[in-house]
Structure formats: structure tokens, C-alpha cells
Design a protein around this motif. Structure first.
Motif, short mmCIF file in Angstrom:
data_model
loop_
_atom_site.label_atom_id
_atom_site.label_comp_id
_atom_site.label_asym_id
_atom_site.label_seq_id
_atom_site.Cartn_x
_atom_site.Cartn_y
_atom_site.Cartn_z
N UNK A 34 0.94 -1.04 -0.18
CA UNK A 34 -0.06 -0.02 -0.11
C UNK A 34 0.95 1.63 -0.17
N UNK A 47 -4.03 10.38 -9.43
CA UNK A 47 -4.88 10.21 -8.49
C UNK A 47 -4.38 8.36 -7.79
N UNK A 48 -4.43 8.40 -6.15
CA UNK A 48 -4.52 6.96 -5.33
C UNK A 48 -5.01 5.93 -5.98
N UNK A 49 -6.59 6.70 -6.18
CA UNK A 49 -7.82 5.53 -7.25
C UNK A 49 -6.64 5.33 -8.28
N UNK A 52 -4.95 2.42 -7.46
CA UNK A 52 -5.55 1.48 -6.50
C UNK A 52 -6.29 0.17 -7.90
N UNK A 53 -6.65 1.02 -9.00
CA UNK A 53 -7.62 0.71 -9.86
C UNK A 53 -6.48 -0.31 -10.85
N UNK A 56 -5.23 -3.40 -9.36
CA UNK A 56 -6.75 -4.38 -9.17
C UNK A 56 -6.57 -5.01 -10.66
N UNK A 57 -6.55 -4.30 -11.38
CA UNK A 57 -7.18 -4.60 -12.81
C UNK A 57 -6.85 -5.43 -13.77
N UNK B 143 -10.97 12.04 -7.01
CA UNK B 143 -11.07 10.89 -7.03
C UNK B 143 -10.81 9.88 -5.90
N UNK B 145 -13.09 7.60 -5.09
CA UNK B 145 -13.93 6.42 -5.64
C UNK B 145 -13.70 5.91 -6.53
N UNK B 146 -14.08 4.99 -7.63
CA UNK B 146 -13.33 4.31 -8.69
C UNK B 146 -14.14 3.39 -8.84
N UNK B 147 -13.91 1.99 -9.68
CA UNK B 147 -14.38 0.93 -9.80
C UNK B 147 -13.33 0.26 -9.77
N UNK B 148 -13.23 -1.26 -9.70
CA UNK B 148 -12.00 -1.32 -9.02
C UNK B 148 -12.34 -3.12 -9.12
N UNK B 150 -12.73 -6.25 -12.18
CA UNK B 150 -13.09 -6.77 -13.53
C UNK B 150 -13.80 -7.71 -13.91
N UNK B 157 -15.58 1.26 -5.20
CA UNK B 157 -14.33 1.13 -4.23
C UNK B 157 -14.08 2.78 -3.66
N UNK B 158 -13.52 2.43 -2.30
CA UNK B 158 -12.42 3.65 -1.83
C UNK B 158 -10.67 2.64 -2.27
N UNK B 159 -10.06 3.58 -2.60
CA UNK B 159 -8.71 2.97 -2.58
C UNK B 159 -8.53 2.38 -0.63
N UNK B 160 -7.86 0.95 -1.10
CA UNK B 160 -7.59 0.24 -0.16
C UNK B 160 -8.95 -0.13 0.65
N UNK B 161 -9.89 0.60 -0.22
CA UNK B 161 -11.17 0.27 0.78
C UNK B 161 -11.65 0.38 2.46
N UNK B 166 -8.45 12.04 1.55
CA UNK B 166 -8.68 13.08 0.43
C UNK B 166 -9.95 12.99 -0.15
#
Lengths: 162, 229
Positions: A34, A47-49, A52-53, A56-57, B143, B145-148, B150, B157-161, B166
């Protein structure tokens, strides 16, 4: 994180380098921690998101620490027909873990993949990047015993040294 | 000066600004195309597929989402043909099966003429319309929230849930979520899911009045564009 500093060298503020950087982090750490993700996000200006995305993908990135030995079992059509589910049962019974998990002592990680493209050698298992063809539960047991045995040997060596 | 193009929607010549989407152009002149994932001023992704239209060209037609279709000179769009109604009904049915616990989705199902749901109910909490994600990213630039994941594991999800520091706590993700308003009878329990359909009298039966948006009450649940502007 001092260990990932050299990776970021010359790549700062270049968002398009994200996947390359993550691949190098994976190579050095064995997985993507992390903290590393946070550092990468900050240094590349992504962005961190997003980091992470992406992590994960792709299946090439793992977010959990992996064991020293990674055993990958192919569950593709040819391997399935020739008994890869028996191999999975063998692993489950012997190590008490599900595919995708690591043993508690951090020695062995078991993973499943859908096809390795070597269907003529089915069922196939990959142990630390070496391909083992025509596997059977008995052969796999020996390999796992060997991987476990290393630890016992090392431990006894350490005891002798101390 | 804004450049305009002329296109035909349901046989009506419509002038629209260059670069606008067909959905925006249609809503502008009062032609109602049902939509769920579209939020004004946000980039459209065509996630819900409810706003499909027929793009007739040289006698053959292509079915596409109108929110991602840019207007072009001389386009011929059919928003309410038999084929589209059938497809849209099926899409709405699938949405209800995925998430029956939402007034917005139940409303859309009524609006699209769903009479029964032939699919097993899943009773999920998300239909992956991406409204929360896009609002968070584009409007607030947070930023958070995002799709995590597939495939069938794709989720918001939030980063690291965990909620990151931020996150601006604006609450837009909840506000724009179609799941935030439950059906009038309260949340449905597992095994009791059903199509609500009580508001059917409020829906304008589209075949009678071609392409009319009557600012029906049905849009309120998901802040239909006609209610927001």
C-alpha cells in the motif's frame, strides 16, 4: 519506502509510466504494498484511486505478499480434462489453503491460471518460472514436500550455526 | 457563435449545437429518451444502456446509446420504434432484476413498459452506472471513488477499501446514486423482490404520443434531466 526510490528515478511526473513502475515494484517487492502505491501516486502525479484501480485490474499485479515458492496450476480446458482439479485437491489437502492464498509460514503460494499455452504438456504446473509437465498429484506432493523441506533444512542449519 | 447541425429525431427536424450528444439534443426539444446513468455536465459513458436509439443510415439501422452518440448533420434517429422499445424493455427488466430496491430503477422499468421480470432477482446494491464515480472525479476532482476489479467482480470502492482523507465528504456519491431512494413500500427483503409497477398510471404510454416528455413524476427518483434543469 527507500527501496522503490531507484524505480522512480527519471520517471517522476510521468503518468504514462504507471504500469511500468508498478511492474518494477512488483519485481522488487514481490507484491505491491500500500505504501508503495501511495508513493507512486504522489511521485507520478496520478490519483491514488487510479493506481489502486490499475493494480487491481491486472492479474500480473498482486496486492498480497507472496510466498517464496509460487506454484501455479493451469486450469485450462486441456489441463482440466487431464485432471488439474485433482492437483488443486492435492494442494488444498496438503497445505490447507485455497488457490490464491499463501501458507502461514510464507513459503508457498498457490495460484490458478486459465491457460499457459502449453496444452500438449497438460496438466501443467509452474513452480517459480520453471514449467513442470504431465503432473500428477503424487508428483505435486513431492514438489510441495521439497519446498517445505527446504525450510526444515534451513532451520536445522540455522540451529547448527547458532 | 455556436455552430449548429440539423438532424431528424423521430421524424422531427431538430437543431442542436455541434458536439452535443443525441440524448441532450432530444431532451432539449422535449423528446423523452429514458436514461439512468446520464448526469448533466458530466461525461457520458453509456453504462446503463437504457437510452438506446436507432441510428438509421442508408436504409439500415444501428442501435447505440444516445448519450455517447454525437450529433451529425443529416442524422436520422428513431427513439421509439418497435425494435427499440423491445430492447429497452428487456434492459430495464435486467436492471430491476439486478437491483429491485431502488425507486429510480422501478420507475424506469415502468416507464419502459416492463410488465413482468423474467430473470432471477439478485438484489444487489449497485448497478454500476458510475454516477458516483464520475461525479466524484469530474465535479469535485476528489478521485476518492472508482471502479475496482473486472468482469463480474467489478465494483465501486475507495482506495484500499477505506474512506481516504482526501475524500471531501460532499455526499454527492449518495445523492446521485439511484439506489438512495427505496421503493415506496420500503426495502424489499431477499425472496420478496417484485416489480413495483404501481405508478403505471403516471407513465405516458409512449406509442400514443410520439416522443413526448410530459415531465412525468417518474424522473424524480433518479433526477431525470427534465427535473434538474
Amino acid at each position: 519506502m527507500t527501496t522503490i526510490e531507484p524505480i522512480l528515478e527519471g520517471r517522476r511526473s510521468q503518468p504514462d509510466q504507471l504500469i511500468e513502475v508498478l511492474q518494477d515494484v512488483q519485481k522488487i517487492c514481490g507484491y505491491i504494498p500500500q505504501d508503495a502505491m501511495k508513493t507512486v501516486a504522489r511521485e507520478l502525479g496520478v490519483p491514488l484511486m487510479e493506481v489502486y484501480r490499475v493494480a487491481n485490474f491486472y492479474k500480473a499485479f498482486t496486492l498480497k505478499p507472496r510466498g517464496k515458492n509460487v506454484i501455479t496450476i493451469c486450469t485450462g480446458t486441456a489441463c482440466h480434462v487431464r485432471g488439474s482439479d485433482l492437483l488443486i485437491d492435492q494442494v488444498k489437502g496438503q497445505l490447507n489453503i485455497e488457490p490464491g492464498d499463501t501458507t502461514k509460514d510464507g513459503l508457498i503460494t498457490v495460484e490458478c491460471v486459465n491457460c499457459l499455452g502449453a496444452c500438449a504438456l497438460a496438466p501443467i504446473v509452474v513452480q517459480n518460472e520453471s514449467y513442470l509437465d504431465h503432473m500428477s498429484p503424487a508428483k505435486l506432493r513431492k514438489i510441495i514436500d521439497h519446498a517445505k523441506g527446504k525450510k526444515k533444512k534451513e532451520a536445522s542449519d540455522a540451529q547448527v550455526q547458532s | 457563435m455556436i455552430q449548429t447541425v440539423t438532424l431528424t429525431i423521430d421524424g422531427v427536424p431538430v437543431k442542436a449545437a455541434k458536439g452535443a450528444s443525441v440524448l441532450d439534443a432530444a431532451l432539449e426539444v422535449g423528446i423523452c429518451i429514458p436514461h439512468l446513468c446520464h448526469v448533466p455536465f458530466l461525461q457520458d459513458t453509456g453504462a446503463c444502456r437504457i437510452c438506446i436509439v436507432e441510428n438509421v443510415k442508408n436504409g439500415s439501422s444501428r442501435v447505440t446509446t444516445s448519450c455517447t452518440l454525437t450529433v451529425q448533420e443529416g442524422m436520422n434517429i428513431q427513439t421509439n420504434s418497435e425494435k427499440i422499445r423491445k430492447l429497452r424493455r428487456n434492459l430495464a427488466e435486467l436492471l430491476v432484476a439486478q437491483a429491485p430496491n431502488s425507486k429510480a430503477i422501478q420507475d424506469i422499468a415502468v416507464r419502459c413498459g416492463v410488465k413482468e421480470v423474467r430473470y432471477p432477482f439478485r438484489n444487489e446494491n449497485c448497478v454500476q452506472c458510475g454516477r458516483c464515480v464520475r461525479y466524484c472525479t469530474e465535479m469535485w476532482k476528489a478521485n476518492a471513488l472508482g471502479f475496482v476489479g473486472r468482469g463480474k467482480n467489478r465494483r465501486v470502492e475507495f482506495p484500499f477499501a477505506t474512506r481516504p482523507d482526501f475524500c471531501k465528504n460532499c455526499g454527492s456519491c449518495t445523492l446521485y446514486c439511484p439506489m438512495s431512494i427505496t421503493p415506496c413500500g420500503g426495502p424489499m427483503k431477499r425472496g420478496e423482490e417484485h416489480l413495483c409497477g404501481k405508478c403505471e398510471s403516471q407513465a405516458v404510454t409512449a406509442p400514443n404520443i410520439i416522443g413526448a416528455c410530459t415531465r412525468c413524476e417518474l424522473g424524480k427518483g433518479f433526477s431525470c434531466t427534465r427535473h434538474m434543469l
